[in-house]
Design a protein around this motif. Structure first.
Motif, mmCIF file in Angstrom:
data_model
loop_
_atom_site.group_PDB
_atom_site.id
_atom_site.type_symbol
_atom_site.label_atom_id
_atom_site.label_comp_id
_atom_site.label_asym_id
_atom_site.label_seq_id
_atom_site.Cartn_x
_atom_site.Cartn_y
_atom_site.Cartn_z
ATOM 1 N N ILE A 30 103.091 39.533 13.583
ATOM 2 C CA ILE A 30 101.982 38.638 14.011
ATOM 3 C C ILE A 30 101.383 37.793 12.940
ATOM 4 O O ILE A 30 101.597 37.640 10.984
ATOM 5 N N GLU A 79 95.197 34.505 13.174
ATOM 6 C CA GLU A 79 95.662 35.827 13.305
ATOM 7 C C GLU A 79 95.493 35.522 14.315
ATOM 8 O O GLU A 79 96.183 35.840 15.296
ATOM 9 N N ALA A 80 94.022 35.746 14.472
ATOM 10 C CA ALA A 80 93.334 35.839 15.785
ATOM 11 C C ALA A 80 94.455 35.391 17.569
ATOM 12 O O ALA A 80 94.908 35.794 18.329
ATOM 13 N N LYS A 105 99.638 39.331 22.878
ATOM 14 C CA LYS A 105 99.002 40.751 24.180
ATOM 15 C C LYS A 105 98.949 39.535 25.741
ATOM 16 O O LYS A 105 99.601 39.452 26.356
ATOM 17 N N GLU A 118 97.888 36.682 18.558
ATOM 18 C CA GLU A 118 97.502 38.003 18.761
ATOM 19 C C GLU A 118 97.312 38.083 20.201
ATOM 20 O O GLU A 118 98.169 38.509 20.501
ATOM 21 N N TYR A 119 96.203 37.079 20.514
ATOM 22 C CA TYR A 119 96.015 37.690 21.114
ATOM 23 C C TYR A 119 96.779 36.284 22.795
ATOM 24 O O TYR A 119 97.106 36.804 23.235
ATOM 25 N N ASP A 129 92.306 46.347 23.946
ATOM 26 C CA ASP A 129 92.434 46.655 22.386
ATOM 27 C C ASP A 129 91.930 47.211 21.875
ATOM 28 O O ASP A 129 92.124 47.400 20.253
ATOM 29 N N ASN A 166 102.382 44.287 13.426
ATOM 30 C CA ASN A 166 103.057 44.515 14.783
ATOM 31 C C ASN A 166 101.545 45.061 15.955
ATOM 32 O O ASN A 166 100.373 45.276 15.047
ATOM 33 N N ILE A 167 102.520 45.200 17.238
ATOM 34 C CA ILE A 167 101.285 45.350 17.753
ATOM 35 C C ILE A 167 102.110 46.667 18.908
ATOM 36 O O ILE A 167 103.211 46.542 18.946
ATOM 37 N N GLN A 177 96.810 48.197 16.901
ATOM 38 C CA GLN A 177 97.264 47.109 15.894
ATOM 39 C C GLN A 177 97.860 47.682 14.652
ATOM 40 O O GLN A 177 97.733 48.207 13.544
#
Length: 185
Positions: A20, A26-27, A34, A30-31, A129, A148-149, A144
Motif C-alpha cells: 500500500i 495511503e487512504a 480494496k 488503500e481503498y 474492514d 499489505n491487506i 490491514q
C-alpha cells in the motif's frame, strides 16, 4: 486441477498482498486496492441460482463512502455475465435494493451485529474492514498488515447464507468460526 489452483493462488497472492502506498495517499491507495479486491473476490464466490437471475449484480456500500469514486470503474464490468451496479446507502433502513455484495463501512461499527442480523436471510456477501467484523458474523474482513491487506473469512456465515466460497480463497484466508477446510479434503 493443480495448475488451476496454482494460478488462482498466484493471482490472489498478488491481489491481496500488493504493498500500500505511504504518506498522504495511503487512504486513497488503500481503498482503490480494496475496490479491486471486491471485484476479484466475486470470482471465488458462488451465489444461489435464484439470486443470479436478476439482470444486474449489485455492489452496495453502507455507511461512509470510504471508496470515494474508486468503485465507479466497476460499472463497466460484469460478474457472472451480469453488469455491475453500485449503490450507496447511509443507513441500513435506506437499503431499497437487493445487494449481492455489501461493504459495511467502519462508520457503522456500532451497528454491525444488527446489520448482519438483518441480512441473515439474504444471499448477500458481507464485507468490511472493521476490526472483529468476521468474528461478529460478517463474511469477509479486510485486515490491514504493516505493508499489505489480508483477510479473514467466516465461512460458516457464508454457507448459512447459501454462498459457496472457493477452496483456493479459503486456503489463503484466516478462517473465523467453523473451519470449512475439513470439508474441502
Amino acid at each position: 486441477m493443480i495448475f488451476l489452483r496454482s494460478i488462482v493462488s498466484l493471482c490472489l497472492t498478488f491481489c491481496f498482498f500488493v504493498p500500500i502506498a505511504q504518506a498522504d495517499e495511503e487512504a486513497t491507495a488503500e481503498y482503490k486496492l480494496k475496490a479491486a479486491l471486491l471485484y476479484k473476490l466475486t470470482r471465488f464466490v458462488t451465489w444461489p441460482e435464484q439470486e443470479v437471475k436478476t439482470s444486474n449484480f449489485a455492489i452496495c456500500v453502507l455507511g461512509e463512502n470510504v471508496f470515494a469514486d474508486a468503485l465507479e470503474p466497476l460499472r463497466k464490468r460484469e460478474v457472472k455475465n451480469h453488469p455491475i451496479e453500485i449503490f450507496y446507502f447511509s443507513q441500513s433502513e435506506d437499503i431499497n435494493q437487493s445487494c449481492q455484495l455489501i461493504f459495511i463501512s467502519d462508520s457503522k461499527k456500532a451497528f454491525i451485529r444488527q446489520i448482519i442480523q438483518r441480512l441473515n436471510n439474504e444471499a448477500t456477501l458481507t464485507l468490511s474492514d472493521s476490526s472483529e467484523f468476521a468474528a461478529n458474523g460478517g463474511m469477509i474482513e479486510f485486515v490491514q498488515g504493516e505493508r499489505n491487506i489480508g483477510f479473514k473469512i467466516n465461512s460458516a456465515k457464508a454457507k448459512q447464507a447459501g454462498l459457496s466460497i472457493a477452496a483456493p480463497l479459503l486456503e489463503l484466508a484466516e478462517i473465523v468460526g467453523a473451519d470449512d477446510r475439513k470439508s474441502l479434503k
